[in-house]
Design a protein around this motif. Structure first.
Motif: not given
Length: 280
Positions: A30-32, A67-75, A231-236
């Protein structure tokens, strides 16, 4: 982030507090992700100011976490700057058009970031496996896609392409979780079932797609996604490092003073329908 980091599995028999403490010590997701979302906000400000145009393509296996990846990018950013495009099946009219035509209409104008939740690469994946496009059309697409993307990049658009991978075992686990959870059942479509049953058909077409459409001007970046959070942290993180944005100084507005209540103002006591408080 430590490149040698490996996520730890919490001991299922350990007390709840001990598991949470162990998890927090090894990985503060969550912090990252919060730090990265702040950077995405800085990216947004730069895109608006500079007039940059950015396209981000997300492809990959079903249930790989797009979907989860895109949500974290755009939320935490504006949908007027970060625009998500997830096109439905083409209409009869669109089927009669040049294949790329309906995707071109969604490319960004100045000050926009367009995220394609699946893209023109449908032709090389699901269309090919499911017989929605002939093998001849699929092969022609694979030949033309790098040239189409070269034209996009040469026009000044920043183009990033990510392919999310997931293992057979993890994909099955996620599908079964969707079956068992009413909150996730909507995610499981007939096409997902087909992709599960035809794993190796998809493997063959995806391997060829990645090989034939990887280029110096628009390379594919593979995102291992068995661990969704990592995956989310690495990709973003990679996305942010791939765009030469700058942090801009925020021009803090002067709110000034709120106007005083007019002396002749009369409260409106007409009946109004107020949502009842259900928390008591």
């Amino acid at each position: 982030m430590d490149e040698n980091y490996e996520p730890r599995q919490a001991d299922e028999d350990a007390p709840r507090g001990a598991k949470e403490k162990k998890k927090k010590k090894s990985w503060d997701y969550e912090k990252e992700i919060g730090r990265l979302q702040v950077e995405l906000a800085h990216l947004q400000a730069w895109v608006k100011k500079s007039g940059a145009r950015i396209v981000v393509v997300f492809e990959g296996r079903d249930a790989a976490g797009k979907g989860g990846m895109i949500k974290r990018i755009t939320e935490r950013v504006s949908p007027r700057v970060f625009r998500v495009v997830a096109l439905p099946a083409p209409t009869d009219r669109e089927k009669s058009q040049i294949y790329m035509q309906r995707y071109i209409a969604h490319l960004p104008a100045a000050g926009e970031i367009v995220i394609f939740d699946r893209s023109w690469y449908n032709r090389a994946g699901v269309d090919r496996v499911m017989g929605f496009a002939s093998e001849k059309k699929a092969q022609r697409f694979l030949e033309l896609a790098p040239r189409f993307e070269a034209a996009i990049v040469e026009s000044g658009v920043i183009l990033l392409k990510y392919f999310l991978t997931v293992s057979e075992e993890e994909q099955e686990r996620r599908f079964r979780r969707r079956i068992d959870d009413p909150l996730r059942q909507w995610k499981l479509s007939p096409m997902d079932v087909e992709s599960y049953q035809r794993w190796w058909d998809y493997t063959r077409v995806y391997d060829e797609m990645l090989r034939m459409t990887d280029s110096n001007h628009a390379p594919w970046w593979i995102v291992p996604s068995d661990d969704k959070k990592r995956a989310r942290v690495n990709c973003i993180s990679h996305l942010l490092k791939s765009i030469p944005y700058e942090r801009l100084k925020f021009d803090e507005p002067d709110l000034g003073k709120r106007q005083k209540r007019p002396g002749d103002f009369v409260e409106d006591h007409s009946i109004r329908h107020v949502v009842p408080d259900m928390t008591t």
